[in-house]
Design a protein around this motif. Structure first.
Motif, PDB file in Angstrom:
ATOM      1  N   CYS A  85       1.036  -1.311   0.107  1.00  0.00           N
ATOM      2  CA  CYS A  85       0.041  -0.053  -0.182  1.00  0.00           C
ATOM      3  C   CYS A  85       0.894   1.277  -0.076  1.00  0.00           C
ATOM      4  O   CYS A  85       0.594   2.091  -0.418  1.00  0.00           O
ATOM      5  CB  CYS A  85      -0.870   0.025   1.303  1.00  0.00           C
ATOM      6  SG  CYS A  85      -2.102  -1.076   0.915  1.00  0.00           S
ATOM      7  N   ALA A  86       1.897   1.434   0.778  1.00  0.00           N
ATOM      8  CA  ALA A  86       2.909   2.342   0.779  1.00  0.00           C
ATOM      9  C   ALA A  86       3.517   2.693  -0.678  1.00  0.00           C
ATOM     10  O   ALA A  86       3.436   3.756  -0.968  1.00  0.00           O
ATOM     11  CB  ALA A  86       3.955   2.177   1.939  1.00  0.00           C
ATOM     12  N   ILE A  87       3.876   1.652  -1.174  1.00  0.00           N
ATOM     13  CA  ILE A  87       4.536   1.971  -2.584  1.00  0.00           C
ATOM     14  C   ILE A  87       3.414   2.329  -3.386  1.00  0.00           C
ATOM     15  O   ILE A  87       3.642   3.177  -4.462  1.00  0.00           O
ATOM     16  CB  ILE A  87       4.959   0.305  -3.060  1.00  0.00           C
ATOM     17  CG1 ILE A  87       6.232   0.135  -2.163  1.00  0.00           C
ATOM     18  CG2 ILE A  87       5.462   0.517  -4.479  1.00  0.00           C
ATOM     19  CD1 ILE A  87       6.947  -1.244  -2.597  1.00  0.00           C
ATOM     20  N   ALA A  88       2.135   1.724  -3.314  1.00  0.00           N
ATOM     21  CA  ALA A  88       1.015   2.506  -4.482  1.00  0.00           C
ATOM     22  C   ALA A  88       0.736   3.609  -4.128  1.00  0.00           C
ATOM     23  O   ALA A  88       0.559   4.368  -5.197  1.00  0.00           O
ATOM     24  CB  ALA A  88      -0.206   1.333  -3.892  1.00  0.00           C
ATOM     25  N   GLY A 107       1.308   7.662   2.422  1.00  0.00           N
ATOM     26  CA  GLY A 107       2.307   6.630   1.983  1.00  0.00           C
ATOM     27  C   GLY A 107       3.471   6.615   2.890  1.00  0.00           C
ATOM     28  O   GLY A 107       3.900   5.531   3.409  1.00  0.00           O
ATOM     29  N   THR A 108       3.980   7.865   3.446  1.00  0.00           N
ATOM     30  CA  THR A 108       5.049   7.554   4.364  1.00  0.00           C
ATOM     31  C   THR A 108       4.591   7.049   5.842  1.00  0.00           C
ATOM     32  O   THR A 108       5.379   6.233   6.288  1.00  0.00           O
ATOM     33  CB  THR A 108       5.423   9.075   4.668  1.00  0.00           C
ATOM     34  OG1 THR A 108       6.153   9.582   3.335  1.00  0.00           O
ATOM     35  CG2 THR A 108       6.817   8.868   5.616  1.00  0.00           C
ATOM     36  N   ALA A 109       3.646   7.422   6.254  1.00  0.00           N
ATOM     37  CA  ALA A 109       2.891   6.814   7.585  1.00  0.00           C
ATOM     38  C   ALA A 109       2.823   5.150   7.309  1.00  0.00           C
ATOM     39  O   ALA A 109       3.275   4.535   8.256  1.00  0.00           O
ATOM     40  CB  ALA A 109       1.475   7.456   7.835  1.00  0.00           C
ATOM     41  N   ILE A 110       2.351   4.734   6.256  1.00  0.00           N
ATOM     42  CA  ILE A 110       2.177   3.401   5.912  1.00  0.00           C
ATOM     43  C   ILE A 110       3.318   2.588   5.752  1.00  0.00           C
ATOM     44  O   ILE A 110       3.494   1.539   6.361  1.00  0.00           O
ATOM     45  CB  ILE A 110       1.092   3.097   4.931  1.00  0.00           C
ATOM     46  CG1 ILE A 110      -0.276   3.743   4.969  1.00  0.00           C
ATOM     47  CG2 ILE A 110       1.008   1.608   4.299  1.00  0.00           C
ATOM     48  CD1 ILE A 110      -1.063   3.789   3.876  1.00  0.00           C
ATOM     49  N   LEU A 111       4.427   3.356   5.231  1.00  0.00           N
ATOM     50  CA  LEU A 111       5.741   2.677   4.878  1.00  0.00           C
ATOM     51  C   LEU A 111       6.382   2.446   6.338  1.00  0.00           C
ATOM     52  O   LEU A 111       7.197   1.815   6.873  1.00  0.00           O
ATOM     53  CB  LEU A 111       6.666   3.733   4.100  1.00  0.00           C
ATOM     54  CG  LEU A 111       8.152   3.358   3.871  1.00  0.00           C
ATOM     55  CD1 LEU A 111       7.985   1.952   3.217  1.00  0.00           C
ATOM     56  CD2 LEU A 111       8.586   4.158   3.012  1.00  0.00           C
ATOM     57  N   LEU A 112       6.342   3.513   7.401  1.00  0.00           N
ATOM     58  CA  LEU A 112       6.760   3.470   8.705  1.00  0.00           C
ATOM     59  C   LEU A 112       6.123   2.454   9.480  1.00  0.00           C
ATOM     60  O   LEU A 112       6.749   1.695  10.211  1.00  0.00           O
ATOM     61  CB  LEU A 112       6.478   4.785   9.562  1.00  0.00           C
ATOM     62  CG  LEU A 112       7.397   5.879   9.007  1.00  0.00           C
ATOM     63  CD1 LEU A 112       6.720   7.241   9.597  1.00  0.00           C
ATOM     64  CD2 LEU A 112       8.776   5.779   9.373  1.00  0.00           C
ATOM     65  N   ILE A 113       4.795   2.014   9.260  1.00  0.00           N
ATOM     66  CA  ILE A 113       4.174   0.918   9.904  1.00  0.00           C
ATOM     67  C   ILE A 113       4.746  -0.304   9.144  1.00  0.00           C
ATOM     68  O   ILE A 113       5.061  -1.384  10.268  1.00  0.00           O
ATOM     69  CB  ILE A 113       2.620   0.954   9.479  1.00  0.00           C
ATOM     70  CG1 ILE A 113       2.035   2.161  10.343  1.00  0.00           C
ATOM     71  CG2 ILE A 113       1.928  -0.343   9.999  1.00  0.00           C
ATOM     72  CD1 ILE A 113       0.420   2.342   9.978  1.00  0.00           C
ATOM     73  N   ALA A 114       5.060  -0.424   8.030  1.00  0.00           N
ATOM     74  CA  ALA A 114       5.642  -1.687   7.480  1.00  0.00           C
ATOM     75  C   ALA A 114       6.923  -1.953   8.164  1.00  0.00           C
ATOM     76  O   ALA A 114       7.344  -3.239   8.413  1.00  0.00           O
ATOM     77  CB  ALA A 114       5.769  -1.414   5.856  1.00  0.00           C
ATOM     78  N   GLY A 115       7.824  -0.801   8.170  1.00  0.00           N
ATOM     79  CA  GLY A 115       8.968  -1.031   8.737  1.00  0.00           C
ATOM     80  C   GLY A 115       8.903  -1.523  10.209  1.00  0.00           C
ATOM     81  O   GLY A 115       9.634  -2.079  10.758  1.00  0.00           O
ATOM     82  N   ALA A 116       7.791  -1.035  11.099  1.00  0.00           N
ATOM     83  CA  ALA A 116       7.677  -1.323  12.535  1.00  0.00           C
ATOM     84  C   ALA A 116       7.544  -3.000  12.302  1.00  0.00           C
ATOM     85  O   ALA A 116       8.043  -3.614  13.320  1.00  0.00           O
ATOM     86  CB  ALA A 116       6.639  -0.493  12.957  1.00  0.00           C
ATOM     87  N   HIS A 117       6.607  -3.342  11.318  1.00  0.00           N
ATOM     88  CA  HIS A 117       6.544  -4.767  11.310  1.00  0.00           C
ATOM     89  C   HIS A 117       7.596  -5.598  10.918  1.00  0.00           C
ATOM     90  O   HIS A 117       7.833  -6.618  11.638  1.00  0.00           O
ATOM     91  CB  HIS A 117       5.262  -4.889  10.401  1.00  0.00           C
ATOM     92  CG  HIS A 117       3.994  -4.953  10.925  1.00  0.00           C
ATOM     93  ND1 HIS A 117       3.433  -3.460  11.085  1.00  0.00           N
ATOM     94  CD2 HIS A 117       2.907  -5.752  11.221  1.00  0.00           C
ATOM     95  CE1 HIS A 117       2.188  -3.871  11.346  1.00  0.00           C
ATOM     96  NE2 HIS A 117       1.979  -4.875  11.461  1.00  0.00           N
TER      97      HIS A 117
END
Length: 204
Positions: A85-88, A107-117
């Motif tokens: 979703c972040a890349i999209a 996009g950045t917020a979702i990317l940070l969530i992916a990083g936390a995972h």
């Protein structure tokens, strides 16, 4: 219980769905973009079911994955979902003529969530880490359940508000919120179900 055998197929299909949504957003083809987002969600959910179903069907007393291994596998899919979703978001709102002022922010917020995972997975992968202890796993399962309810409430609001039919540039973002949110809800439910089955089996 691992994603490794199906990972090439999974990543190829998700990449194809991402390209399809990008091309659809470039041409403002909203229905086609929605289909691409739906394919992403469906692929993620089917992968989670295929990975977890053997643990659900395993007879009592049979050896199988531990709750930690099961949580690791499904959390991997959740991390991939957030990353997709972040890349999209970046691809659509920075790479096409579709414009929404908050696109890169979400996009950045979702990317940070992916990083936390990803960070959590690194710790969960170590059996000696505190994050891998049974109490920590139970806390994460409860968090997954709460996450599912909160996202579900958000999606109900999104659908009820009529934002999916908006003429503004956030139409693509709303499709991503719906598809990504639904995928995470299903993954969270699968985490809860699998942990319940495995915990009960190990207790007996």
């Amino acid at each position: 219980m691992t994603l490794r055998p199906s990972l090439p197929w999974l990543l190829f299909t998700l990449a194809a769905a991402l390209v399809a949504m990008y091309l659809a957003a470039s041409a403002v083809l909203k229905v086609e973009a929605a289909i691409a987002a739906a394919v992403f969600a469906l692929v993620i959910i089917v992968s989670a079911i295929r990975t977890n179903a053997p643990a659900w069907r395993r007879p009592p007393g049979a050896t199988g994955p531990t709750p930690r291994e099961a949580l690791f596998s499904t959390t991997q899919l959740m991390m991939i979902s957030y990353l997709w979703c972040a890349i999209a978001f970046y691809a659509i709102y920075l790479g096409t003529h579709t414009r929404w002022q908050h696109g890169w922010e979400y996009g950045t917020a979702i990317l940070l969530i992916a990083g936390a995972h990803a960070y959590y997975l690194r710790r969960l992968g170590d059996p000696a880490d505190n994050m891998s202890s049974p109490p920590a796993i139970e806390r994460m399962v409860r968090f997954a359940a709460c996450q599912a309810f909160l996202i579900g409430a958000g999606l109900i609001w999104l659908i009820g508000s009529g934002k999916l039919a908006t003429l503004k540039g956030d139409w693509a973002a709303n499709q991503l919120f719906l598809a990504g949110g639904f995928a995470v809800i299903c993954l969270s439910a699968i985490i809860v179900k699998t942990n319940s089955v495995l915990t009960e089996r190990h207790a007996n």
